[in-house]
Scaffold this active site. Sequence first.
Site, mmCIF file in Angstrom:
data_model
loop_
_atom_site.group_PDB
_atom_site.id
_atom_site.type_symbol
_atom_site.label_atom_id
_atom_site.label_comp_id
_atom_site.label_asym_id
_atom_site.label_seq_id
_atom_site.Cartn_x
_atom_site.Cartn_y
_atom_site.Cartn_z
ATOM 1 N N GLU A 78 34.479 65.848 70.718
ATOM 2 C CA GLU A 78 34.704 66.013 69.784
ATOM 3 C C GLU A 78 33.285 64.923 69.391
ATOM 4 O OE1 GLU A 78 38.507 63.419 71.914
ATOM 5 O OE2 GLU A 78 36.466 62.704 72.994
ATOM 6 N N HIS A 97 32.055 56.636 72.158
ATOM 7 C CA HIS A 97 33.305 57.077 72.538
ATOM 8 C C HIS A 97 33.453 56.484 74.169
ATOM 9 C CE1 HIS A 97 37.081 59.092 72.658
ATOM 10 N NE2 HIS A 97 36.969 59.428 73.680
ATOM 11 N N HIS A 99 36.461 55.553 77.999
ATOM 12 C CA HIS A 99 38.288 55.259 78.385
ATOM 13 C C HIS A 99 37.874 54.691 79.205
ATOM 14 C CE1 HIS A 99 37.119 60.165 77.461
ATOM 15 N NE2 HIS A 99 37.877 59.670 76.412
ATOM 16 N N HIS A 167 44.455 56.932 74.807
ATOM 17 C CA HIS A 167 43.485 57.839 74.375
ATOM 18 C C HIS A 167 42.253 56.748 75.333
ATOM 19 C CE1 HIS A 167 40.084 60.956 72.706
ATOM 20 N NE2 HIS A 167 39.535 60.510 73.831
#
Lengths: 242, 242, 242, 242
Positions: A78, A97, A99, A167
């Site tokens: 990614e 990035h 989660h 996501h």
Amino acid sequence: MPSPLAEAREKLARANRIIANEGVLDAFGHVSMRHPTNPERYLLSYSRSPELVQADDIFEFTLDSEPIKTPAQRLYGERVIHGEIYKARPDVNAVCHHHASSILPFCISGMELKPVYHLGATLGSAAPFWDSRDEFGDTNLLVVKPEEGLSLARALGKHDMVLMKRHGVTAVGTSVKMCVFRSIFSSRNAEYQVRGMGLGTIDPLRPGEIELAGKIANSTTGLDRAWEYWLQRLTRAGLLPR
Amino acid sequence: MPSPLAEAREKLARANRIIANEGVLDAFGHVSMRHPTNPERYLLSYSRSPELVQADDIFEFTLDSEPIKTPAQRLYGERVIHGEIYKARPDVNAVCHHHASSILPFCISGMELKPVYHLGATLGSAAPFWDSRDEFGDTNLLVVKPEEGLSLARALGKHDMVLMKRHGVTAVGTSVKMCVFRSIFSSRNAEYQVRGMGLGTIDPLRPGEIELAGKIANSTTGLDRAWEYWLQRLTRAGLLPR
Amino acid sequence: MPSPLAEAREKLARANRIIANEGVLDAFGHVSMRHPTNPERYLLSYSRSPELVQADDIFEFTLDSEPIKTPAQRLYGERVIHGEIYKARPDVNAVCHHHASSILPFCISGMELKPVYHLGATLGSAAPFWDSRDEFGDTNLLVVKPEEGLSLARALGKHDMVLMKRHGVTAVGTSVKMCVFRSIFSSRNAEYQVRGMGLGTIDPLRPGEIELAGKIANSTTGLDRAWEYWLQRLTRAGLLPR
Amino acid sequence: MPSPLAEAREKLARANRIIANEGVLDAFGHVSMRHPTNPERYLLSYSRSPELVQADDIFEFTLDSEPIKTPAQRLYGERVIHGEIYKARPDVNAVCHHHASSILPFCISGMELKPVYHLGATLGSAAPFWDSRDEFGDTNLLVVKPEEGLSLARALGKHDMVLMKRHGVTAVGTSVKMCVFRSIFSSRNAEYQVRGMGLGTIDPLRPGEIELAGKIANSTTGLDRAWEYWLQRLTRAGLLPR
């Protein structure tokens, strides 16, 4: 005396580990920074869990997310998230990035994330949503193609973070410390917002408050104080990069 | 043999670290105590995370929150919280300002915090609210001006703690140990109140119970027993001040 | 070769620490056992946090909760909980009084605690409530007078645990290991019941299942296996009694 | 050079401990794998908590769950779960039976578990339920008889995991690493689903997304990256098998 690049890699390794040690990153997710002397490049680890990243694991990439030297190790799929945001946002010097468990419920339900206490002002006035379905239909939900990264960067716009449906989250900062601070305290804010909503009607910060409290939250004083604390916790956990 | 001041600074460093180690304080917040021999002064660390505070980091301040000796380090912006309360409340000898995750939902939603079990009686009959908007409109939500501190002290009144809308909590005590105990167990009470409300109608302590249970909760026996426990946990965590 | 009494005190110190290390006991609460050779006496620490209890801290008490030798240290105010239950229940050989965060919401709201999974069968078919208000009106909520202990023992009846309104829990066992197991797994069951109720209608164990699963949950096999695990965790935490 | 069997036992000991260290297994539950060279056998520890399992504790069993050599130690009562699934599912090479706190509320309420974020795709399109009452009436809820194991395997069908009413979960994998990954990330998914449902209407992954994201979640890259991370955490916790 360490070079700016060596210092940057060391700082980025610490940033990866701090965000993991504070529970925002787990096995997955990644943190990058813009190259300290060449704004057309960015720095990112090879594909491994952020809590394990060492300065030596960090490689240089073009803004098209191509490695300058092809490493032996596998790369994050990614990384276009990082490259496309650095292209679109010259003011951004770090990208995370993740989660985080406290924000994922927002990504799943579409509930809007709002600053509900002074430190939450770090997330800005609002965190827009990006849904992979809108432009790309059924995918594996990862952001791996340049056009997907571009689409995400467009959704981010001038904001400080973007929520990715089903996501996770991508947060940015003008500095590594600010990006770390934002990643951690926007996650705390999410937790408090959910719990506050469970108790009654919430009353988020007003635009004027967001602006004023945001200045403080993102000031050097606050960033340095929190960084010293997180670094101490990292050290106690035996997680300082070698 | 240590002087009263040296003992006080050591105790205050431990108080800062205990409250942090028990999860009530994080990167931000601060704990102070009145000077042990001069009631017109109070003791407070320079601006750093409470879990890191050492005895040597603690300076003396006038009740107008001016440092007796100007230190090289940056000071907490919100020290007027402490000074204005010490002025208004001669019975108060310790103050803790924090952003506990269990109480923040109350600060966000305006839900009233009530003692729901015997140890919760430490919070008193009620915790009043203070809203920066009422007198000061849009601010960065921090309490930095003397008039803001005075306004907060007025909202506290004769109570044991005050909830600050969209911000946090300020709790006081007649001693450092009582302030620590109140900060920790009022946070636990908040957690149980929320969960109890999720299960049905809660039935808080009655005024007579609050008075009787409060006497026990704030007795030397209870405070010493809990302090020994928290100190042991601090030691095990490798966080005892050096 | 250690005497039965020495072995008992060592086991009881471990039981105190295990229940604390598993998050069911904190600064407060206490665990006792019946004297291994004299059923008219019981063993209990002096007043200190359970996680700190050493074998040497444990004293002998009559069933009227009087110490056999008056120790220099302060005693738990609530020891009548233990004495009155040992009087009323010859089958009981261990008692734990605690304020577990997962069960307190039941004590606050009056919601009934029910076994919702096989290991929850350790709590029996139901946990009755006891409310200090019913017989004693406004108190400090502690169980300190013999008549209060007697009243609590009456509410417990033939059950395995009793929920004390606005206060906590008292759980018993025919052995120390069973009392530890019950204290820990009834707390887990409470957590799952609350979360299950948040998702829809719960469907607790039926009487026949409670009986059959209870036999397994309280069998030597299960108790020994869990005890080995908790003891290992205690050791890793550096909390084994010296 | 270690034999395939020695390597398998070492890997299985690590799998047990990783799943426990990540909070999915506690005192109870167990993990097995198919014998590396003889598909008619499987490997499983004797009856002890998964976090304590050493390579030497692991024995060989026939698919009828009989030990090849009868060990001195007591065996898990529920090993038919493993044997019957290995019989019914030649593609399955690892099985984990657990009682994760995040999935138990589903087992208690009957709420359907669905993949709500990309990593949740590891649980497949749906996790069917199995209720011991349907065929066996009142039992102790454990799966101890061959016909109970067979019934459970039938409910699992071609799925990747099955939820056992009022009991727990059984998850499978084509490899040990996949089974570990599924056990951990399906538990995380459960947590996020519950929280997301608390915030509004959830919008799970679509069939096409489940297929595509499942391929990634179960790819060697993802499994190896997560395994390295969990192993590092196991090491830091002092839990690596000796």
